[in-house]
Design an enzyme around this catalytic site. Structure first.
Site, PDB file in Angstrom:
ATOM      1  N   ASN A 183      -0.789  -3.798   3.764  1.00  0.00           N
ATOM      2  CA  ASN A 183      -0.479  -3.691   5.144  1.00  0.00           C
ATOM      3  C   ASN A 183      -1.578  -2.391   5.520  1.00  0.00           C
ATOM      4  OD1 ASN A 183       1.429  -1.949   4.056  1.00  0.00           O
ATOM      5  ND2 ASN A 183       2.531  -2.217   5.715  1.00  0.00           N
ATOM      6  N   GLU A 284       8.097   5.011  -1.162  1.00  0.00           N
ATOM      7  CA  GLU A 284       8.145   4.733   0.199  1.00  0.00           C
ATOM      8  C   GLU A 284       8.322   3.298   0.268  1.00  0.00           C
ATOM      9  OE1 GLU A 284       7.301   2.787   3.276  1.00  0.00           O
ATOM     10  OE2 GLU A 284       5.057   3.549   3.130  1.00  0.00           O
ATOM     11  N   CYS A 318       5.679  -0.887   7.729  1.00  0.00           N
ATOM     12  CA  CYS A 318       7.111  -0.317   7.161  1.00  0.00           C
ATOM     13  C   CYS A 318       7.782   0.406   8.279  1.00  0.00           C
ATOM     14  CB  CYS A 318       7.066   0.166   5.890  1.00  0.00           C
ATOM     15  SG  CYS A 318       5.717   1.865   6.055  1.00  0.00           S
ATOM     16  N   GLU A 491       5.364  12.117   2.093  1.00  0.00           N
ATOM     17  CA  GLU A 491       4.121  11.990   1.768  1.00  0.00           C
ATOM     18  C   GLU A 491       3.402  12.512   3.019  1.00  0.00           C
ATOM     19  OE1 GLU A 491       3.322   8.006  -0.973  1.00  0.00           O
ATOM     20  OE2 GLU A 491       3.125   7.787   1.061  1.00  0.00           O
TER      21      GLU A 491
END
Length: 513
Positions: A183, A284, A318, A491
């Site tokens: 994505n 993640e 997400c 991150e």
């Protein structure tokens, strides 16, 4: 000037959303520099072939845009070996030298942003405007970590003994396996790789099978930037070979770190693989973000935030809002304005059409999942206020549901599509209970003008990231990550580079005073 590559695909899309009975028949061309359209793996500074290849499809048309080398476990192992060998020279580069190379890579991404964005649009389906936004976002991580490379500080700790000095040193963990989703095919690579290379690590990237072209284009630019052979490697593979390649990248003893972005279910599998050799991991994973609108909210800003948060990449992020909770006193006004905004702002089509705001979902399975959630909700009493239907191929109408309850599937699992299910609530306590009733906690959003309420909600929402009166929160300068089963580690930000560093304690004794 370099040569250019032209690939044409055809799009047939029935205009169900606008009510037009005609079928569009258009051809869309992927016209980019030939040097950026790569179809081989990239290992140890060389482009490598594999015994077979797999097709990369335009999700808007279903037509093939490229055949890419289908790397397997042997190629993955070769890449790990190359990264391991390169690590011992790369970690000797000074922080400034690594910084300069990352900055060159950033400059090249900026120079070629149009071509890189076209690749994203054709293999991922995003509207071109969003693809350009992703390239800006992706390159920002290379810029950020090129600067952070020079800020990896250790510590000098006061000793309890006069003849000793205590130093805490930070050193790179080694080879990092980077496994990324479809994505954000560029940004999910640079967010991880920028930090890893800045720290002195080397990497092997396994991009998603749907979107390998962006990763290979980044490899070409890394080579042009002067990133040494073996420091950045890419092993594309098909869905069928993904489990075996992933296993190599997570179990090989030469790998010191695994970083993965994807589903919680897959993350758990990779964690088990990594556990046998006790590797450092960053995960993640899935989200199920609540979007809460309180009575005190500015309705127009809340509607704008909902549109931005939900319909970016057709709902396939997400951190996009998945469960919408609107307080009773403002509910009807919010629903009316949101419906009007959807009518005015959303247009479904091929991402290369400049009028398109909603591209396809990544594949037919994704569209079927959204359709199933809508059908389930309607069967349990929800009302469809906008959309609600599948279009041709992997397209789905942007959909607004009212009278949604927590027993419906769309409130229990991540949608990854253009669906807004709205739950009416009465009290702050009720909203917080619904929002936190999930095994994942990546992002959460709420709109309120009550300062005390803002602090209470921000502190009590069980998520790793909170948007207060804001629907778009991702930026290179801020930490990105979740709690619960949404993952491990962070991150971006100053914390992102720490994921790729070990702390070594050095006791320097025998000193005379």
């Amino acid at each position: 000037m370099g040569s250019f590559c032209l690939i044409q695909t055809r799009c047939f899309l029935r205009q169900v959303l606008t009510g037009l009975p005609a079928v569009m028949h258009r051809e869309y061309s992927l016209d980019i520099s030939a040097q950026l359209l790569r179809s081989q793996g990239y290992v140890d500074g060389r482009w490598i072939s594999a015994a077979s290849s797999f097709s990369v499809l335009d999700p808007a048309t279903g037509e093939e845009i490229a055949k890419v080398a289908d790397c397997g476990p042997s190629e993955a192992k070769t890449a790990v070996d190359a990264a391991y060998k390169a690590f011992y020279s790369w970690k000797q580069y000074t922080a400034k030298e690594r910084s300069v190379l990352l900055r060159k890579w950033y400059d090249l991404m900026t120079l070629h942003k149009e071509d890189l964005a076209k690749l994203i649009t054709f293999e991922c389906g995003k509207p071109m405007k969003e693809s350009l936004g992703e390239i800006a976002y992706a390159s920002a991580f290379l810029e950020w970590f090129s600067e952070e490379a020079r800020r990896v500080y250790g510590d000098v700790v006061p000793s309890a003994f006069k003849d000793r000095k205590i130093l805490l040193l930070k050193q790179p963990v080694g080879v990092a396996s980077i496994i990324t989703p479809w994505n954000f095919p560029s940004a999910m690579i640079t967010r991880k790789v920028g930090a890893a290379l800045a720290a002195g690590c080397t990497v092997v990237v396994k991009p998603a099978e749907d979107t390998p072209l962006s990763a290979l284009a980044l490899a070409e630019l890394a080579s042009q930037a002067g990133i040494p052979a073996g420091v950045f490697n890419v092993v594309p593979c098909s869905r069928e070979k993904t489990p075996s390649v992933g296993e190599v990248l997570c179990t090989d003893p030469l790998v010191g770190k695994v970083s993965f972005t994807g589903s919680t279910a897959t993350g758990k599998i990779l964690l088990k693989h990594a556990a046998d050799t006790v590797k450092r991991v960053s995960m993640e994973l899935g989200g199920h973000a609540p979007f809460i609108v309180f009575d005190s909210a500015d309705v127009d800003k809340a509607v704008a935030g909902a549109m931005a948060s939900k319909f970016r990449n057709s709902g396939q992020t997400c951190v996009c809002s998945n469960r919408f909770l609107v307080q009773s006193g403002i509910h009807d006004r919010f629903m009316e304005k949101l419906g009007l905004a959807m009518d005015a702002e959303l247009r479904t089509g091929h991402g290369s059409d400049p009028t398109t705001t909603q591209g396809p979902l990544i594949n037919v399975r994704a569209a079927e999942k959204v359709e199933h959630q809508v059908t389930d909700a309607v069967s349990l009493g929800a009302k469809v206020l906008r959309g609600g239907k599948r279009l041709d191929g992997s397209f789905m109408q942007p959909t607004l549901l009212a009278d949604v309850t927590t027993d419906m599937l769309c409130t229990k699992e991540e949608t990854f599509g253009p669906l807004i299910p709205v739950i009416r609530f009465n009290s702050e306590e009720e909203a917080l209970a619904i929002a936190n009733a999930s095994h994942v906690g990546l992002a959460g959003y709420f709109y309120s003008q009550d300062v005390s309420q803002i602090w209470r909600m921000a502190e009590n929402l069980e998520v790793g990231m909170v948007g207060v009166n804001e629907g778009l929160i991702s930026t290179a300068e801020a930490s990105f990550g979740g709690v619960k089963q949404s993952g491990l580690g962070r991150e971006g930000s100053k914390y992102g580079i720490e994921e790729y560093l070990d702390v070594k304690y050095m006791c320097f004794g025998g000193l005379s005073r």
